[in-house]
Design a protein around this motif. Structure first.
Motif, PDB file in Angstrom:
ATOM      1  N   LYS A  19      48.969  41.459  34.769  1.00  0.00           N
ATOM      2  CA  LYS A  19      49.138  40.195  34.023  1.00  0.00           C
ATOM      3  C   LYS A  19      47.802  39.723  33.465  1.00  0.00           C
ATOM      4  CE  LYS A  19      53.365  40.230  35.706  1.00  0.00           C
ATOM      5  NZ  LYS A  19      53.533  41.619  36.108  1.00  0.00           N
ATOM      6  N   ALA A  20      47.065  40.644  32.868  1.00  0.00           N
ATOM      7  CA  ALA A  20      45.728  40.369  32.355  1.00  0.00           C
ATOM      8  C   ALA A  20      45.781  39.471  31.122  1.00  0.00           C
ATOM      9  CB  ALA A  20      45.017  41.676  32.015  1.00  0.00           C
ATOM     10  N   THR A  21      44.947  38.457  31.128  1.00  0.00           N
ATOM     11  CA  THR A  21      44.799  37.564  29.985  1.00  0.00           C
ATOM     12  C   THR A  21      43.325  37.243  29.817  1.00  0.00           C
ATOM     13  OG1 THR A  21      45.003  35.537  31.274  1.00  0.00           O
ATOM     14  CG2 THR A  21      47.042  36.471  30.400  1.00  0.00           C
ATOM     15  N   GLY A  22      42.957  36.778  28.651  1.00  0.00           N
ATOM     16  CA  GLY A  22      41.578  36.345  28.481  1.00  0.00           C
ATOM     17  C   GLY A  22      41.061  36.530  27.071  1.00  0.00           C
ATOM     18  N   TYR A  43      31.320  39.772  24.651  1.00  0.00           N
ATOM     19  CA  TYR A  43      31.816  39.113  25.855  1.00  0.00           C
ATOM     20  C   TYR A  43      33.253  39.559  26.074  1.00  0.00           C
ATOM     21  CZ  TYR A  43      33.667  35.781  29.135  1.00  0.00           C
ATOM     22  OH  TYR A  43      34.272  35.245  30.241  1.00  0.00           O
ATOM     23  N   ALA A  44      33.663  39.706  27.320  1.00  0.00           N
ATOM     24  CA  ALA A  44      35.066  39.950  27.668  1.00  0.00           C
ATOM     25  C   ALA A  44      35.330  39.376  29.043  1.00  0.00           C
ATOM     26  CB  ALA A  44      35.379  41.440  27.650  1.00  0.00           C
ATOM     27  N   ASP A  45      36.465  38.740  29.201  1.00  0.00           N
ATOM     28  CA  ASP A  45      36.830  38.196  30.506  1.00  0.00           C
ATOM     29  C   ASP A  45      37.025  39.303  31.536  1.00  0.00           C
ATOM     30  OD1 ASP A  45      36.702  35.415  30.164  1.00  0.00           O
ATOM     31  OD2 ASP A  45      38.649  35.373  29.185  1.00  0.00           O
ATOM     32  N   ASP A  46      37.386  40.498  31.078  1.00  0.00           N
ATOM     33  CA  ASP A  46      37.522  41.644  31.980  1.00  0.00           C
ATOM     34  C   ASP A  46      37.522  42.919  31.133  1.00  0.00           C
ATOM     35  OD1 ASP A  46      38.353  42.158  35.028  1.00  0.00           O
ATOM     36  OD2 ASP A  46      39.344  43.653  33.780  1.00  0.00           O
ATOM     37  N   LEU A  47      36.978  43.977  31.684  1.00  0.00           N
ATOM     38  CA  LEU A  47      36.926  45.268  30.993  1.00  0.00           C
ATOM     39  C   LEU A  47      38.327  45.755  30.630  1.00  0.00           C
ATOM     40  CD1 LEU A  47      35.114  47.577  30.028  1.00  0.00           C
ATOM     41  CD2 LEU A  47      35.402  48.626  32.263  1.00  0.00           C
ATOM     42  N   LEU A  48      39.308  45.410  31.419  1.00  0.00           N
ATOM     43  CA  LEU A  48      40.686  45.820  31.213  1.00  0.00           C
ATOM     44  C   LEU A  48      41.220  45.406  29.832  1.00  0.00           C
ATOM     45  CD1 LEU A  48      43.073  47.074  32.773  1.00  0.00           C
ATOM     46  CD2 LEU A  48      43.614  44.796  33.600  1.00  0.00           C
ATOM     47  N   LEU A  49      40.690  44.337  29.273  1.00  0.00           N
ATOM     48  CA  LEU A  49      41.158  43.838  27.981  1.00  0.00           C
ATOM     49  C   LEU A  49      40.619  44.626  26.786  1.00  0.00           C
ATOM     50  CD1 LEU A  49      40.598  40.032  28.659  1.00  0.00           C
ATOM     51  CD2 LEU A  49      42.768  41.282  28.817  1.00  0.00           C
ATOM     52  N   ASP A  99      46.152  36.476  40.964  1.00  0.00           N
ATOM     53  CA  ASP A  99      45.392  37.593  41.540  1.00  0.00           C
ATOM     54  C   ASP A  99      44.443  38.186  40.500  1.00  0.00           C
ATOM     55  OD1 ASP A  99      46.630  37.306  43.987  1.00  0.00           O
ATOM     56  OD2 ASP A  99      48.096  38.907  43.629  1.00  0.00           O
ATOM     57  N   PHE A 100      44.924  38.364  39.269  1.00  0.00           N
ATOM     58  CA  PHE A 100      44.048  38.878  38.215  1.00  0.00           C
ATOM     59  C   PHE A 100      42.886  37.923  37.990  1.00  0.00           C
ATOM     60  CE2 PHE A 100      42.676  38.748  33.776  1.00  0.00           C
ATOM     61  CZ  PHE A 100      42.165  40.024  33.652  1.00  0.00           C
ATOM     62  N   TYR A 101      43.189  36.650  37.846  1.00  0.00           N
ATOM     63  CA  TYR A 101      42.151  35.655  37.569  1.00  0.00           C
ATOM     64  C   TYR A 101      41.128  35.585  38.696  1.00  0.00           C
ATOM     65  CZ  TYR A 101      39.849  31.371  36.208  1.00  0.00           C
ATOM     66  OH  TYR A 101      38.893  30.455  35.855  1.00  0.00           O
ATOM     67  N   LEU A 102      41.600  35.696  39.924  1.00  0.00           N
ATOM     68  CA  LEU A 102      40.720  35.631  41.089  1.00  0.00           C
ATOM     69  C   LEU A 102      39.767  36.822  41.152  1.00  0.00           C
ATOM     70  CD1 LEU A 102      40.238  33.862  43.616  1.00  0.00           C
ATOM     71  CD2 LEU A 102      41.858  35.331  44.813  1.00  0.00           C
ATOM     72  N   HIS A 103      40.220  37.984  40.684  1.00  0.00           N
ATOM     73  CA  HIS A 103      39.430  39.213  40.819  1.00  0.00           C
ATOM     74  C   HIS A 103      38.870  39.746  39.499  1.00  0.00           C
ATOM     75  CE1 HIS A 103      42.042  39.190  44.441  1.00  0.00           C
ATOM     76  NE2 HIS A 103      40.877  39.434  45.002  1.00  0.00           N
ATOM     77  N   HIS A 104      39.039  39.020  38.395  1.00  0.00           N
ATOM     78  CA  HIS A 104      38.532  39.543  37.126  1.00  0.00           C
ATOM     79  C   HIS A 104      37.002  39.583  37.148  1.00  0.00           C
ATOM     80  CE1 HIS A 104      37.853  35.326  36.076  1.00  0.00           C
ATOM     81  NE2 HIS A 104      37.182  35.728  35.014  1.00  0.00           N
TER      82      HIS A 104
END
Length: 131
Positions: A19-22, A43-49, A99-104
């Motif tokens: 459920k990745a967002t950002g 910039y990226a909230d997470d590499l996954l994006l 969970d995603f937000y907590l560990h991004h």
């Protein structure tokens, strides 16, 4: 441009599962033929994006119009990625998103990035469906 990226940024299986967002902000250079190079994740909230965005950027070869007949031109393109909230199962979706937000792990450029002549493009808003 917005519609192209909305259609071309395809959420990966891992993005959907987590459920990745950002937000992700890219800088890239286009030459006088409209071909892109030097893609930089500003910039990226997470590499996954980032992989789906990079793949979509690669599909834009020979499409960028360079102002004033410059040999190269830099563009900054922000992306906002989220998912369409399902009608049912909201508790599980909320937990997965939390969970995603907590560990991004945000990616942030540690050095300054030379901009040359740069155009800031409007943000592309991408939403994907949960499966």
């Amino acid at each position: 441009m917005n519609q192209f990226f909305k259609d071309s940024v395809i959420a990966s299986r891992e993005m959907v599962l987590k459920k990745a967002t950002g937000m992700a902000i890219f800088k890239f250079t286009a030459d006088d033929k409209g071909q892109i190079s030097k893609i930089v994740i500003y910039y990226a909230d997470d590499l996954l994006l980032t992989p789906p965005i990079i793949e979509a950027l690669k599909k834009t070869g020979h499409k960028w119009i360079i102002p004033n007949h410059e040999k190269v031109h830099d563009f900054i393109l922000p992306f906002s990625i989220s998912f369409n909230i399902p009608i049912t199962g909201n508790g599980a979706v909320q937990q997965a998103y939390y969970d995603f937000y907590l560990h991004h792990k945000p990616i942030n450029s540690a050095d300054q990035i030379p901009m040359n002549e740069t155009t800031l493009l409007p943000a592309v808003m991408v939403k994907y469906e949960l499966k």
